[in-house]
Scaffold this motif. Structure first.
Motif, PDB file in Angstrom:
ATOM      1  N   ALA A  98       3.800   1.273 -13.849  1.00  0.00           N
ATOM      2  CA  ALA A  98       4.514   0.090 -13.373  1.00  0.00           C
ATOM      3  C   ALA A  98       3.879  -0.525 -12.140  1.00  0.00           C
ATOM      4  O   ALA A  98       4.429  -1.466 -11.575  1.00  0.00           O
ATOM      5  CB  ALA A  98       5.971   0.441 -13.085  1.00  0.00           C
ATOM      6  N   GLY A  99       2.712  -0.016 -11.715  1.00  0.00           N
ATOM      7  CA  GLY A  99       2.026  -0.637 -10.589  1.00  0.00           C
ATOM      8  C   GLY A  99       1.662   0.360  -9.515  1.00  0.00           C
ATOM      9  O   GLY A  99       1.660   1.577  -9.729  1.00  0.00           O
ATOM     10  N   GLY A 100       1.355  -0.181  -8.322  1.00  0.00           N
ATOM     11  CA  GLY A 100       1.054   0.670  -7.182  1.00  0.00           C
ATOM     12  C   GLY A 100       2.329   1.174  -6.525  1.00  0.00           C
ATOM     13  O   GLY A 100       3.417   0.641  -6.755  1.00  0.00           O
ATOM     14  N   ASP A 101       2.186   2.198  -5.718  1.00  0.00           N
ATOM     15  CA  ASP A 101       3.331   2.739  -4.987  1.00  0.00           C
ATOM     16  C   ASP A 101       3.610   1.833  -3.794  1.00  0.00           C
ATOM     17  O   ASP A 101       3.068   2.020  -2.703  1.00  0.00           O
ATOM     18  CB  ASP A 101       3.033   4.169  -4.527  1.00  0.00           C
ATOM     19  N   ILE A 102       4.460   0.816  -4.003  1.00  0.00           N
ATOM     20  CA  ILE A 102       4.637  -0.187  -2.953  1.00  0.00           C
ATOM     21  C   ILE A 102       5.523   0.298  -1.820  1.00  0.00           C
ATOM     22  O   ILE A 102       5.549  -0.329  -0.755  1.00  0.00           O
ATOM     23  CB  ILE A 102       5.153  -1.525  -3.522  1.00  0.00           C
ATOM     24  N   ARG A 103       6.230   1.402  -2.008  1.00  0.00           N
ATOM     25  CA  ARG A 103       6.943   1.986  -0.863  1.00  0.00           C
ATOM     26  C   ARG A 103       5.956   2.465   0.194  1.00  0.00           C
ATOM     27  O   ARG A 103       6.158   2.278   1.395  1.00  0.00           O
ATOM     28  CB  ARG A 103       7.845   3.135  -1.320  1.00  0.00           C
ATOM     29  N   LYS A 104       4.873   3.109  -0.260  1.00  0.00           N
ATOM     30  CA  LYS A 104       3.853   3.543   0.687  1.00  0.00           C
ATOM     31  C   LYS A 104       3.159   2.343   1.322  1.00  0.00           C
ATOM     32  O   LYS A 104       2.820   2.374   2.514  1.00  0.00           O
ATOM     33  CB  LYS A 104       2.832   4.452  -0.013  1.00  0.00           C
ATOM     34  N   LEU A 105       2.948   1.293   0.538  1.00  0.00           N
ATOM     35  CA  LEU A 105       2.353   0.083   1.108  1.00  0.00           C
ATOM     36  C   LEU A 105       3.281  -0.527   2.150  1.00  0.00           C
ATOM     37  O   LEU A 105       2.830  -0.981   3.206  1.00  0.00           O
ATOM     38  CB  LEU A 105       2.060  -0.928  -0.003  1.00  0.00           C
ATOM     39  N   TYR A 106       4.570  -0.540   1.869  1.00  0.00           N
ATOM     40  CA  TYR A 106       5.543  -1.079   2.825  1.00  0.00           C
ATOM     41  C   TYR A 106       5.534  -0.264   4.119  1.00  0.00           C
ATOM     42  O   TYR A 106       5.527  -0.825   5.227  1.00  0.00           O
ATOM     43  CB  TYR A 106       6.936  -1.067   2.213  1.00  0.00           C
ATOM     44  N   ASP A 107       5.530   1.050   3.991  1.00  0.00           N
ATOM     45  CA  ASP A 107       5.478   1.900   5.184  1.00  0.00           C
ATOM     46  C   ASP A 107       4.228   1.615   6.002  1.00  0.00           C
ATOM     47  O   ASP A 107       4.261   1.623   7.248  1.00  0.00           O
ATOM     48  CB  ASP A 107       5.499   3.377   4.785  1.00  0.00           C
ATOM     49  N   SER A 108       3.118   1.361   5.312  1.00  0.00           N
ATOM     50  CA  SER A 108       1.869   1.063   6.017  1.00  0.00           C
ATOM     51  C   SER A 108       1.941  -0.284   6.729  1.00  0.00           C
ATOM     52  O   SER A 108       1.484  -0.428   7.864  1.00  0.00           O
ATOM     53  CB  SER A 108       0.707   1.064   5.025  1.00  0.00           C
ATOM     54  N   MET A 109       2.540  -1.278   6.076  1.00  0.00           N
ATOM     55  CA  MET A 109       2.630  -2.613   6.681  1.00  0.00           C
ATOM     56  C   MET A 109       3.604  -2.669   7.850  1.00  0.00           C
ATOM     57  O   MET A 109       3.482  -3.528   8.720  1.00  0.00           O
ATOM     58  CB  MET A 109       3.035  -3.637   5.614  1.00  0.00           C
ATOM     59  N   THR A 110       4.575  -1.764   7.862  1.00  0.00           N
ATOM     60  CA  THR A 110       5.613  -1.800   8.895  1.00  0.00           C
ATOM     61  C   THR A 110       5.545  -0.611   9.847  1.00  0.00           C
ATOM     62  O   THR A 110       6.483  -0.357  10.599  1.00  0.00           O
ATOM     63  CB  THR A 110       7.005  -1.845   8.237  1.00  0.00           C
ATOM     64  N   HIS A 111       4.445   0.117   9.835  1.00  0.00           N
ATOM     65  CA  HIS A 111       4.299   1.321  10.663  1.00  0.00           C
ATOM     66  C   HIS A 111       4.481   0.972  12.137  1.00  0.00           C
ATOM     67  O   HIS A 111       3.928  -0.013  12.630  1.00  0.00           O
ATOM     68  CB  HIS A 111       2.921   1.950  10.433  1.00  0.00           C
ATOM     69  N   SER A 112       5.246   1.791  12.839  1.00  0.00           N
ATOM     70  CA  SER A 112       5.528   1.517  14.259  1.00  0.00           C
ATOM     71  C   SER A 112       4.327   1.767  15.163  1.00  0.00           C
ATOM     72  O   SER A 112       4.228   1.184  16.246  1.00  0.00           O
ATOM     73  CB  SER A 112       6.711   2.378  14.726  1.00  0.00           C
TER      74      SER A 112
END
Length: 379
Positions: free
Chosen positions: A74-88
């Motif tokens: 179903a695609g890439g693991d976008i939860r991990k991508l989201y965590d990367s884009m929003t990392h503190s």
């Protein structure tokens, strides 16, 4: 039959002994609970193993499939991508996202270069990054449950993994409809559009595998391709009654009206006002109404420019788009709304396609690398 299995947590690699001196390699995406979404570790495993199989003279053909009944991938693991884009931590932010897209696109390009028979078994959802993996195969099979799509317009990304190449080469306006609506294509329409070559019912999986294992393989790759085509064409013919009716045929008049203008603003106005009783068309129209306006502009540009590009040029250009997408807020906001919080109410940077300024689109398509320093310069 003997099996040599090399397991990992998320991908299974097997070598199946055939009746000849050659083997069939089988790769299974093995995360069914996540519809076999791929992360960076899986991307690297797949890339390394399939290249090894391509060089191994004892391997006659390679098959890719997904575990479970819901999806090939179903695609890439976008939860991990989201965590990367929003990392503190600023020093960590975007590191994974940049590495993922660079690894994924290069892997998909290399899959296109495989010269052995590479068979992809498309059962259930084949979307986004999963479609990029699937479409790289030189023998693509769809089961009666196939749902093939580039749905990125709904999360503020853009149709990627070489979508610029493929969408731009579909008969008009199928590529525009797929990109702007994110609609799932069924098996019959996917075959009509040549996104797959074979339509085979899922219950014939074992029959296909057994038939391939019985072939008299050789080191002549052209002959091996002929044998694969013969097996798959036979099963395709035996499966015709199991396949769904065309969805595109039912809405051909609607699409002709919606895309009788080349301008995005006019297309958008028609798609927002159009009334229909067809459930599939209505879903696609609703998807567009909620979709990211900037992505819609990118899709139009992808289809226009992609038609003039080679596959390598497309892959390189799309890496530029990915680099910019993770640095602009629509993508992370789309993932938040559709996947993380699931409120399904993304707050896009622009309300309509009319509101997206040229400067914003210029930023999204600006190459950040100097001449000769693109990560794919040696691809």
């Amino acid at each position: 039959m003997t099996v040599n299995t090399m397991p990992s947590d998320a991908v299974l690699f097997e070598e199946l002994a055939s009746g000849s001196d050659y083997k069939i390699a089988l790769m299974t995406l093995n995360v069914p609970e996540a519809m076999n979404a791929v992360d960076l570790d899986m991307v690297n495993l797949i890339d390394e193993q399939i290249e090894h199989w391509n060089q191994d003279n004892s391997i006659a053909a390679i098959i890719m499939r997904g575990a479970g009944e819901k999806a090939f991938c179903a695609g890439g693991d976008i939860r991990k991508l989201y965590d990367s884009m929003t990392h503190s931590d600023e020093s960590q932010r975007l590191q994974y996202a940049d590495a993922f897209f660079a690894g994924e696109y290069a892997k998909n390009y290399r899959l296109h270069q495989i010269t052995k028979p590479l068979i992809a078994w498309g059962h259930g959802f084949v979307m986004g990054g999963g479609l990029g993996l699937f479409i790289a195969a030189n023998h693509r099979v769809g089961s009666e449950c196939l749902k093939l799509a580039w749905p990125e317009v709904r999360i503020g990304l853009y149709p990627d993994v070489a979508a610029s190449y493929y969408l731009s080469r579909l008969p008009y306006p199928a590529g525009h409809w797929m990109g702007l609506s994110g609609s799932h294509m069924n098996t019959t329409d996917s075959k009509k559009l040549k996104l797959i070559q074979y339509a085979i019912s899922h219950e014939r999986w074992q029959t296909m595998l057994d038939a391939l294992l019985e072939q008299n393989w050789s080191d002549n790759r052209a002959v091996n391709h002929q044998q694969v085509r013969a097996v798959l064409n036979q099963l395709d013919g035996d499966s015709s009654e199991a396949m769904p009716a065309s969805q595109l045929d039912e809405i051909s008049t609607d699409l002709e009206y919606l895309f009788s203008t080349p301008e995005l603003e006019d297309i958008a106005a028609r798609m927002k006002q159009h009334k229909t009783k067809n459930k599939w068309l209505k879903q696609g129209l609703d998807n567009f109404k909620k979709a990211c306006p900037a992505t819609a502009h990118l899709i139009m540009q992808q289809i226009e420019q992609g038609a003039q590009m080679s596959l390598k040029e497309v892959v390189s250009w799309e890496l530029t788009l990915a680099y910019q997408a993770v640095r602009h807020p629509d993508f992370s906001e789309g993932v938040r709304a559709m996947v993380i919080d699931k409120d399904y109410k993304p707050k896009w940077q622009h309300k309509t396609v009319k509101d997206v300024p040229f400067e914003w689109l210029r930023q999204l398509t600006t190459n950040p690398w100097s001449e000769g320093n693109h990560p794919y310069s040696e691809l």
